[in-house]
Design a protein around this motif. Structure first.
Motif, PDB file in Angstrom:
ATOM      1  N   THR A 115       0.836  -1.205   0.000  1.00 46.35           N
ATOM      2  CA  THR A 115       0.000   0.000   0.000  1.00 46.35           C
ATOM      3  C   THR A 115       0.867   1.251   0.000  1.00 46.35           C
ATOM      4  OG1 THR A 115      -1.729  -1.209   1.191  1.00 46.35           O
ATOM      5  CG2 THR A 115      -1.900   1.184   1.167  1.00 46.35           C
ATOM      6  N   TYR A 116       1.913   1.272   0.845  1.00 47.96           N
ATOM      7  CA  TYR A 116       2.831   2.422   0.858  1.00 47.96           C
ATOM      8  C   TYR A 116       3.520   2.594  -0.493  1.00 47.96           C
ATOM      9  CZ  TYR A 116       2.424   3.002   5.911  1.00 47.96           C
ATOM     10  OH  TYR A 116       1.957   3.230   7.172  1.00 47.96           O
ATOM     11  N   PHE A 117       3.904   1.488  -1.108  1.00 47.78           N
ATOM     12  CA  PHE A 117       4.531   1.551  -2.421  1.00 47.78           C
ATOM     13  C   PHE A 117       3.596   2.229  -3.425  1.00 47.78           C
ATOM     14  CE2 PHE A 117       4.753  -0.325  -6.664  1.00 47.78           C
ATOM     15  CZ  PHE A 117       6.030   0.050  -7.045  1.00 47.78           C
ATOM     16  N   TYR A 118       2.338   1.800  -3.448  1.00 47.82           N
ATOM     17  CA  TYR A 118       1.388   2.376  -4.409  1.00 47.82           C
ATOM     18  C   TYR A 118       1.022   3.825  -4.067  1.00 47.82           C
ATOM     19  CZ  TYR A 118       0.846  -1.966  -6.952  1.00 47.82           C
ATOM     20  OH  TYR A 118       1.080  -3.079  -7.721  1.00 47.82           O
ATOM     21  N   ILE A 119       1.019   4.182  -2.784  1.00 48.97           N
ATOM     22  CA  ILE A 119       0.798   5.584  -2.414  1.00 48.97           C
ATOM     23  C   ILE A 119       1.923   6.445  -2.976  1.00 48.97           C
ATOM     24  CG2 ILE A 119       0.810   7.211  -0.472  1.00 48.97           C
ATOM     25  CD1 ILE A 119      -0.776   5.107   1.133  1.00 48.97           C
ATOM     26  N   ALA A 120       3.159   6.010  -2.786  1.00 46.53           N
ATOM     27  CA  ALA A 120       4.300   6.758  -3.323  1.00 46.53           C
ATOM     28  C   ALA A 120       4.225   6.834  -4.845  1.00 46.53           C
ATOM     29  CB  ALA A 120       5.612   6.115  -2.878  1.00 46.53           C
TER      30      ALA A 120
ATOM     31  N   ILE B  62       9.697  10.575   1.695  1.00 43.77           N
ATOM     32  CA  ILE B  62       9.470   9.836   2.949  1.00 43.77           C
ATOM     33  C   ILE B  62       8.776   8.510   2.665  1.00 43.77           C
ATOM     34  CG2 ILE B  62       8.129   9.837   5.098  1.00 43.77           C
ATOM     35  CD1 ILE B  62       8.707  12.881   5.257  1.00 43.77           C
ATOM     36  N   LEU B  63       7.740   8.533   1.821  1.00 46.52           N
ATOM     37  CA  LEU B  63       7.020   7.297   1.506  1.00 46.52           C
ATOM     38  C   LEU B  63       7.890   6.317   0.737  1.00 46.52           C
ATOM     39  CD1 LEU B  63       3.535   8.791   0.711  1.00 46.52           C
ATOM     40  CD2 LEU B  63       4.044   7.129   2.504  1.00 46.52           C
ATOM     41  N   LYS B  64       8.715   6.828  -0.179  1.00 50.75           N
ATOM     42  CA  LYS B  64       9.628   5.944  -0.896  1.00 50.75           C
ATOM     43  C   LYS B  64      10.598   5.285   0.071  1.00 50.75           C
ATOM     44  CE  LYS B  64      11.553   7.335  -4.721  1.00 50.75           C
ATOM     45  NZ  LYS B  64      12.180   8.203  -5.753  1.00 50.75           N
ATOM     46  N   GLU B  65      11.134   6.050   1.024  1.00 50.65           N
ATOM     47  CA  GLU B  65      12.065   5.505   2.012  1.00 50.65           C
ATOM     48  C   GLU B  65      11.361   4.486   2.903  1.00 50.65           C
ATOM     49  OE1 GLU B  65      15.192   4.395   4.157  1.00 50.65           O
ATOM     50  OE2 GLU B  65      15.299   5.633   2.354  1.00 50.65           O
TER      51      GLU B  65
END
Length: 153
Positions: free
Chosen positions: A106-111, A138-141
């Motif tokens: 989910t974080y990956f797709y948000i970024a 930040i999200l990518k990290e």
């Protein structure tokens, strides 16, 4: 007639809630943000394509395209199916909580959606706020950190 419509609406909302609960373990703020970003990305992508078509009327590769739009919608739907699959794998492996496969996905797709929004803003020749650039990094990290944690296991 109104009572029948109310019953149908209640049934539809109940089914949608049940499917969401089964597919994603419930609705959370990360999925909510992803859904909002997905809609915004689609809208800004269409706007950017229309703008490019207006600015370049002689180029056939610029402007709105139903084929590109349909493919874009399909890709958006597939993002959510990947999250669903990761959630089901989490359930099988007993991975619950912050460092689960579904959360990382989910974080990956948000970024990814934020990057796409940034790209659309560029196509529209809009300035990119510094805060949005910071949020993307930040999200990518965070996504890369979770990937490293999973690879250690």
């Amino acid at each position: 007639m109104k009572e029948l419509l109310d019953k149908y609406l209640n049934f539809t909302v109940g089914v949608a809630g049940s499917i969401t609960s089964y597919a994603f373990g419930g609705w959370n703020s990360a999925l909510e943000l992803l859904a909002v970003l997905t809609v915004l990305d689609f809208i800004t992508g269409m706007t950017a394509s229309a703008y490019e078509g207006y600015k370049n009327p002689t180029r056939n590769d610029k402007g709105l395209s139903s084929r590109k739009g349909s493919f874009g919608i399909a890709k958006k739907a597939l993002m959510f199916t990947v999250i669903f699959v990761m959630y089901r794998i989490d359930a099988i492996l007993g991975l619950n909580g912050v460092l689960s496969l579904a959360v990382g996905t989910t974080y990956f797709y948000i970024a990814n959606e934020l990057l796409s929004l940034a790209e659309n803003y560029g196509r529209l020749q809009l300035p990119m706020p510094t805060q949005m650039k910071r949020a993307i990094s930040i999200l990518k990290e965070k996504s890369q950190t979770e990937d490293r944690e999973k690879n250690k296991e």
